[in-house]
Design a protein around this motif. Structure first.
Motif, short mmCIF file in Angstrom:
data_model
loop_
_atom_site.label_atom_id
_atom_site.label_comp_id
_atom_site.label_asym_id
_atom_site.label_seq_id
_atom_site.Cartn_x
_atom_site.Cartn_y
_atom_site.Cartn_z
N ASN A 1 43.14 30.11 63.60
CA ASN A 1 41.71 29.84 63.60
C ASN A 1 41.04 31.20 63.54
OD1 ASN A 1 38.97 29.22 64.15
ND2 ASN A 1 39.57 27.41 65.31
N LYS B 1 38.20 32.08 64.38
CA LYS B 1 37.35 32.35 65.54
C LYS B 1 38.23 32.76 66.71
CE LYS B 1 33.53 30.51 68.26
NZ LYS B 1 33.99 31.18 69.49
N VAL C 1 39.72 30.80 71.20
CA VAL C 1 39.82 29.34 71.14
C VAL C 1 41.14 28.82 71.70
CG1 VAL C 1 38.26 29.18 69.17
CG2 VAL C 1 40.72 29.35 68.77
N LYS D 1 44.41 30.16 70.88
CA LYS D 1 45.58 30.25 69.99
C LYS D 1 46.80 30.77 70.73
CE LYS D 1 43.72 32.87 66.84
NZ LYS D 1 42.32 32.90 67.32
N PRO E 1 42.62 36.54 64.89
CA PRO E 1 41.38 35.79 64.66
C PRO E 1 40.59 36.32 63.46
CG PRO E 1 41.10 37.31 66.48
CD PRO E 1 42.55 37.39 66.08
N LEU F 1 40.99 24.29 68.51
CA LEU F 1 39.54 24.24 68.33
C LEU F 1 38.88 24.08 69.70
CD1 LEU F 1 37.08 23.97 66.39
CD2 LEU F 1 37.44 21.50 66.47
N ALA F 2 38.17 25.13 70.13
CA ALA F 2 37.44 25.05 71.39
C ALA F 2 36.32 24.02 71.25
CB ALA F 2 36.87 26.42 71.75
N CYS F 3 36.10 23.26 72.29
CA CYS F 3 35.11 22.18 72.23
C CYS F 3 33.71 22.72 72.43
CB CYS F 3 35.44 21.11 73.28
SG CYS F 3 36.91 20.16 72.85
N GLU F 4 33.22 23.42 71.43
CA GLU F 4 31.85 23.93 71.40
C GLU F 4 31.39 23.95 69.95
OE1 GLU F 4 32.60 28.70 71.27
OE2 GLU F 4 32.61 27.75 73.25
N SER G 1 32.48 26.65 67.37
CA SER G 1 33.84 26.52 66.85
C SER G 1 33.89 25.55 65.68
CB SER G 1 34.77 26.06 67.96
OG SER G 1 34.90 27.03 68.96
N VAL H 1 35.52 25.71 61.16
CA VAL H 1 36.66 24.93 60.68
C VAL H 1 36.62 24.73 59.17
CG1 VAL H 1 37.81 22.69 60.81
CG2 VAL H 1 36.99 23.76 62.89
N THR I 1 30.88 19.05 75.58
CA THR I 1 32.25 19.10 75.07
C THR I 1 32.74 17.74 74.62
OG1 THR I 1 33.08 18.91 77.35
CG2 THR I 1 32.94 21.11 76.43
#
Length: 301
Positions: free
Chosen positions: A57, A59, A62, A64, A177, A197-200, A203, A207, A242
């Motif tokens: 990812n 970003k 997150v 990884k 990243p 994938l961070a829940c924000e 992020s 994708v 989230t």
């Protein structure tokens, strides 16, 4: 009879982040779907050739590296031999396994850039039986520049890993990243991509760019590359934000989204300090169980 008050995250009392045993969604995924049944994988009768999975990812922050370490350790609990590849010049994966990158004489950089480098001289065992490490340090940042003038520069990592694939069942590559040449190398030799994938919402925005890069690699370098799945990380079930982000991811990608969800918990920073995965540091925690579920899902796909 009194009607139960609906859950409102804005009015619920805050729970300490470390209390990850209070997940009221344990029987459902966070989108409200019943969790799919994932059977225990059968023990392997032999080892190799390995399936190469890039954990990518562009970003940062997150999960990884955390996911690479803990997924690898969970896979060993199911009898798999695992090789972790630290493909980030920051060397976070190596540090997370108790290795001091600046003390290393040979790293993945030597395998990429020196023809005489032997893989066995670079691979290191970890504290987890059945899991080895190809470490990295800041030297790897020079490889991205030096590889530009090399013939077949996108296949450098694939050439290095080819020598050891028969020893392992799974190779997990922890990508940096960015979508630079090192990440392209990982995607070019991988069988599949796992996307933490961070829940924000920020992020979510990145994708689409990663998917576009995967499509280009598939068209030009690696036609067999597939997306293994999307892993929701840094999830806090107490917040509406989230849960909404996870809902959107499921609506957009459907069954590509793993049922396993990685909650925020103080346990993960603790494991980094300890230099070992959560499956051994806190083996009964929700975090450890989530990565075991992820390992079963990965083996089933």
């Amino acid at each position: 009879m009194t009607t139960p008050r609906p859950f409102d995250p804005r009015s619920e009392p805050l729970i300490d982040e470390a209390d990850d045993e209070t997940d009221r969604y344990s029987h459902l995924d966070i989108a409200g779907r019943r969790r799919r049944s994932v059977p225990e994988p059968a023990p392997p009768t032999s080892h190799g050739p390995a399936r190469v999975i890039a954990v990518a990812n562009q970003k940062g922050g997150v999960g990884k590296t955390t996911s690479t370490i803990n997924l690898g350790a969970a896979l060993t609990e199911y009898g798999r031999r695992v090789l972790l590849v630290d493909f980030d010049p920051q060397g976070a994966l190596s540090v997370g396994l108790g290795v001091q990158p600046h003390h290393l004489e040979t790293t993945i950089y030597n395998l990429l850039m020196e023809r005489g480098a032997e893989t066995d001289e670079v691979i290191r065992p970890t504290s987890v039986e059945g899991m080895d490490l190809l470490p990295s340090n800041i030297d790897l940042s020079a490889a991205e520049v030096q590889l530009v003038s090399e013939v077949g520069r996108e296949q450098a990592l694939g050439r290095a890993l080819k020598r050891v694939l028969d020893r392992y069942d799974v190779v997990l590559v922890d990508c940096q990243p960015s979508l630079g040449l090192l990440t392209i190398n990982a995607l070019a030799c991988a069988d599949a991509v796992l996307i933490p994938l961070a829940c924000e919402f920020f992020s979510l925005r990145g994708v689409a760019l990663l998917m576009d890069t995967i499509d280009k690699v598939r068209e030009r370098l690696n036609p067999d590359l597939e997306i293994l799945g999307i892993l929701a990380t840094m999830f806090d079930p107490r917040t509406l934000h989230t849960r909404e982000v996870h809902q959107r991811v499921v609506e957009a990608f459907g069954d590509l989204v793993f049922d396993a969800v990685i909650n925020r918990t103080i346990r993960f920073p603790e494991t980094t300090v300890a230099g070992e995965p959560i499956t051994t540091w806190a083996p009964t925690s929700n975090g450890a169980e989530s990565y075991r579920l992820l390992a079963r899902e990965v083996l089933a796909r």
